[in-house]
Design a protein around this motif. Sequence first.
Motif, mmCIF file in Angstrom:
data_model
loop_
_atom_site.group_PDB
_atom_site.id
_atom_site.type_symbol
_atom_site.label_atom_id
_atom_site.label_comp_id
_atom_site.label_asym_id
_atom_site.label_seq_id
_atom_site.Cartn_x
_atom_site.Cartn_y
_atom_site.Cartn_z
ATOM 1 N N PHE A 254 0.750 -1.281 0.162
ATOM 2 C CA PHE A 254 -0.052 -0.002 0.631
ATOM 3 C C PHE A 254 0.774 1.043 0.654
ATOM 4 C CE2 PHE A 254 -3.963 -1.768 0.779
ATOM 5 C CZ PHE A 254 -3.935 -3.116 0.530
ATOM 6 N N LEU A 255 0.889 2.019 -1.313
ATOM 7 C CA LEU A 255 1.749 2.920 -1.455
ATOM 8 C C LEU A 255 1.405 4.283 0.273
ATOM 9 C CD1 LEU A 255 2.068 3.641 -4.422
ATOM 10 C CD2 LEU A 255 2.831 2.191 -3.354
ATOM 11 N N GLU A 256 0.121 4.359 0.206
ATOM 12 C CA GLU A 256 -0.016 5.225 1.200
ATOM 13 C C GLU A 256 -0.568 4.037 2.544
ATOM 14 O OE1 GLU A 256 -0.799 9.484 -0.587
ATOM 15 O OE2 GLU A 256 -2.274 8.471 -1.159
ATOM 16 N N LEU A 257 -0.539 4.918 3.791
ATOM 17 C CA LEU A 257 -1.058 3.795 5.034
ATOM 18 C C LEU A 257 -2.775 4.794 4.607
ATOM 19 C CD1 LEU A 257 -0.447 2.414 7.402
ATOM 20 C CD2 LEU A 257 -0.157 4.425 8.547
ATOM 21 N N PRO A 258 -3.744 3.551 4.850
ATOM 22 C CA PRO A 258 -5.190 3.982 3.956
ATOM 23 C C PRO A 258 -5.525 4.036 5.986
ATOM 24 C CG PRO A 258 -4.582 1.693 3.996
ATOM 25 C CD PRO A 258 -3.159 2.572 4.877
ATOM 26 N N PHE A 259 -7.191 4.147 5.710
ATOM 27 C CA PHE A 259 -7.681 4.609 6.930
ATOM 28 C C PHE A 259 -7.313 5.581 7.834
ATOM 29 C CE2 PHE A 259 -8.168 -0.078 5.952
ATOM 30 C CZ PHE A 259 -8.865 -0.566 5.392
ATOM 31 N N GLN A 260 -6.280 6.753 7.437
ATOM 32 C CA GLN A 260 -6.503 7.280 8.573
ATOM 33 C C GLN A 260 -6.635 8.567 8.710
ATOM 34 O OE1 GLN A 260 -3.866 5.943 9.685
ATOM 35 N NE2 GLN A 260 -3.117 7.555 9.888
ATOM 36 N N ARG A 261 -8.038 8.726 7.958
ATOM 37 C CA ARG A 261 -8.744 9.422 7.802
ATOM 38 C C ARG A 261 -10.560 9.178 7.724
ATOM 39 N NH1 ARG A 261 -8.017 12.926 3.645
ATOM 40 N NH2 ARG A 261 -5.872 11.750 3.891
ATOM 41 N N PRO A 262 -11.339 8.965 8.075
ATOM 42 C CA PRO A 262 -12.715 8.458 8.448
ATOM 43 C C PRO A 262 -13.023 8.610 5.924
ATOM 44 C CG PRO A 262 -13.547 10.307 9.512
ATOM 45 C CD PRO A 262 -11.791 10.728 9.373
ATOM 46 N N ASP A 263 -12.863 9.641 5.936
ATOM 47 C CA ASP A 263 -12.868 9.431 4.256
ATOM 48 C C ASP A 263 -12.229 8.849 2.815
ATOM 49 O OD1 ASP A 263 -11.116 11.992 4.495
ATOM 50 O OD2 ASP A 263 -12.345 12.778 2.615
#
Lengths: 279, 279
Positions: A254-263
């Motif tokens: 995953f290139l960016e860490l997901p789920f960091q903000r709700p949207d």
Amino acid sequence: MFRIGEFSQIARVSGRLLRYYDSIGLLTPQHTDEATGYRYYSADQLPRLNRILALKHLGLSLDEIARLIDDKVPVEEIRRLLAAKRDELQHELREGALRLRHIESRLAQLEDAGTLADYDIVLKSAPAQPYLSVRASFPGMEQAVAMLREVTRAIARGVPPQHRENLVVLAYSDFEEESELDLEMGVALTRDIRKRVDVPGRGAMEMRELPSAERLATVVRSGTDYRSHQALAALGTWMEANRYRIAGPCREVFLELPFQRPDQQVSFVEIQFPVTQAA
Amino acid sequence: MFRIGEFSQIARVSGRLLRYYDSIGLLTPQHTDEATGYRYYSADQLPRLNRILALKHLGLSLDEIARLIDDKVPVEEIRRLLAAKRDELQHELREGALRLRHIESRLAQLEDAGTLADYDIVLKSAPAQPYLSVRASFPGMEQAVAMLREVTRAIARGVPPQHRENLVVLAYSDFEEESELDLEMGVALTRDIRKRVDVPGRGAMEMRELPSAERLATVVRSGTDYRSHQALAALGTWMEANRYRIAGPCREVFLELPFQRPDQQVSFVEIQFPVTQAA
DNA sequence: TTGCTCCTCACGTCACGTGAGGTGGC
DNA sequence: TTGCTCCTCACGTCACGTGAGGTGGC
């Protein structure tokens, strides 16, 4: 004695080449007029030039040629150099044959689809890396995603940003199977960490090593479609056309860490298959 | 947005490569900070980079890649470019296979003889040239040499030096045969000449054309041994090892006009065999 | 404040091809 | 004397790798 023009015409090489060989000391004219700089070659320099040209045609560099013909080189060294060249060439030919197949499969693709494929497969290699993870089985995708969310949060909380690289999921189960998913979820690190990182309801994540990989066939899919059939299909076609086969569990980076903000969406994921050349 | 270091780590390419691609306009970062010059890449630039890497791996130059991916290129042009690359690669592979055989035959030679061969075979090509000559049959070598002496004198007398290049003998008969020698003796010229040049007891020499030759397998022998078995043997071995076959009469090119002074030796002669690739 | 990352030159690579601008030789 | 040949720079090639020397960002 020949002037450079005659000598080059006899040998069918350019004057520039003769001047260059003179400048690097590979073939010095028998006599050079001090006043005018004119170069004069003798007929018996032709065999030396021919040896140079013959060795050049075998693919030796001028440096290597100079070493071979300048002094009395032991036969063993000549043999070694030629054998090394042979191996190098064989390797190049194999690589070239592979590239040819790549091109042909691209051309076939053009015929079929009328356009270049949407997905480009790239071969990479990866060194071993420290890897903090948990492994588990899931009845379906939903449960796996829920877990991934928990793992991501644990990482975000427990691993300082300067020590972590990408979120990586290893898939030990086959994609085709409808049965259980056997997945390992974790984060690649720049160095080992000793801190305990807990995933709620699962306990501590474990320090392992993400093994190095000589050849990874990779493709990037956007995160909007969760399991991109097209990207996987492109990988499959490519591997078949180029005669690779899978040699280990698939990695999703995953290139960016997901789920960091709700949207926040999962933006891009690189799918990596360790591969080896089929026999 | 990624800084260049992160982006290069994700794509496993060097920062220098990314800066270079930026400098030639192949992959411009989505944003560049005016004040600091820092480059910022977005995740959705990764597919473009991957396409670049994939096409590079096929052997396309960065120029070609830029043309293919910059705008909407018609499929037909993509096809043409890829097909051209395929042909080019096929040609390279054939050449490479040949070079491999050359190297292997050199290695075999080393095993046999314990040293590099005395004679180096070089492939050349030659354009067509005006050629002033006489052709005749001879019962033996002695008569042929006597004739060559006459022809040489006629040339020395009748053809001004600035118009002539080398003395060339064409051998239409096989060397192996003990029977008659069928030879054509003459001089290659820089331009046609209209003057009549007589060989005593033979009449006028004729203006012809020395045909062009795509591939000549050549070797230089020194003139001291008149019919160098070794040079010919080397050529034979080489042609066999590399699967060429003879495609026309052998040429002997005399680097210097012989018989000019009573004591002058024939110094060096280049033997040239027109060859083609065996099937 | 100290590393760390980033920046912009600029040279080196390999074997010459291709002018530019000028001079010797027949 | 006029061409012709020769000479010495010097740039360009292809896709970056590798320092040098210096500055922003956390």
